[in-house]
Design an enzyme around this catalytic site. Sequence first.
Site, PDB file in Angstrom:
ATOM      1  N   ASN A 123      23.621  26.459   5.607  1.00 36.98           N
ATOM      2  CA  ASN A 123      24.708  26.747   6.550  1.00 36.98           C
ATOM      3  C   ASN A 123      24.262  27.823   7.530  1.00 36.98           C
ATOM      4  OD1 ASN A 123      24.848  28.508   4.305  1.00 36.98           O
ATOM      5  ND2 ASN A 123      26.995  28.991   4.689  1.00 36.98           N
ATOM      6  N   ILE A 124      24.715  27.658   8.764  1.00 34.34           N
ATOM      7  CA  ILE A 124      24.348  28.578   9.848  1.00 34.34           C
ATOM      8  C   ILE A 124      25.645  28.992  10.531  1.00 34.34           C
ATOM      9  CG2 ILE A 124      22.992  28.865  11.963  1.00 34.34           C
ATOM     10  CD1 ILE A 124      21.264  26.441  10.996  1.00 34.34           C
ATOM     11  N   GLU A 125      26.073  30.229  10.254  1.00 32.95           N
ATOM     12  CA  GLU A 125      27.364  30.685  10.790  1.00 32.95           C
ATOM     13  C   GLU A 125      27.188  31.257  12.191  1.00 32.95           C
ATOM     14  OE1 GLU A 125      29.182  33.169   7.777  1.00 32.95           O
ATOM     15  OE2 GLU A 125      29.621  31.379   6.570  1.00 32.95           O
TER      16      GLU A 125
ATOM     17  N   GLU B  73      25.093  20.635   4.784  1.00 33.98           N
ATOM     18  CA  GLU B  73      24.944  19.175   4.716  1.00 33.98           C
ATOM     19  C   GLU B  73      24.694  18.582   6.097  1.00 33.98           C
ATOM     20  OE1 GLU B  73      27.283  21.126   3.524  1.00 33.98           O
ATOM     21  OE2 GLU B  73      28.429  20.193   1.919  1.00 33.98           O
TER      22      GLU B  73
ATOM     23  N   CYS C 146      31.901  17.204   6.613  1.00 34.78           N
ATOM     24  CA  CYS C 146      30.588  16.741   6.116  1.00 34.78           C
ATOM     25  C   CYS C 146      30.703  15.401   5.398  1.00 34.78           C
ATOM     26  CB  CYS C 146      29.971  17.796   5.207  1.00 34.78           C
ATOM     27  SG  CYS C 146      29.429  19.250   6.131  1.00 34.78           S
TER      28      CYS C 146
END
Length: 130
Positions: A45-47, A58, A92
């Site tokens: 995950n890339i916030e 995902e 996702c």
Amino acid sequence: MTDFDRKALLRAAMKAREFSYAPFSKFYVGAALLSTDDKIYTGCNIENSAYSPTLCAERCAVAKAVSEGARHFVAIAVVGPEDSETTPCGVCRQVLYEFCDESLVVLCGGTESHYMETTLGELLPKAFRL
Ligand code: THU
């Protein structure tokens, strides 16, 4: 899927989780997507400071796979916190359904020894497709 495949996929997802960029939620997620030609595509995950551009692990894995020519998948492993059985979010699930059918195996962890196994069909019944 063999137990060997399951462990390999969960381990790849755990490795990808190390790269998670989640300074806001501190909820670190890794994913590993297995293609029918036996390749593993990982994601984390890339916030983002603006929140809504945040990318889930995902969808990161799906983007890497599809952009490298893979479109057919057997399974995905998703790992969040070690004591959890993190399941893919609704967005996702729909993105996975674009390239997979109900039979996609979804491993929801955890760790390589703490996970729950389900399918995309169970997670997204009566899914939308054009
Ligand atoms: N997250 C994922 O990466 N995958 C999921 O399916 C659940 C949520 C991420 C998004 C956000 O960075 C953090 O987990 C908390 O929602």
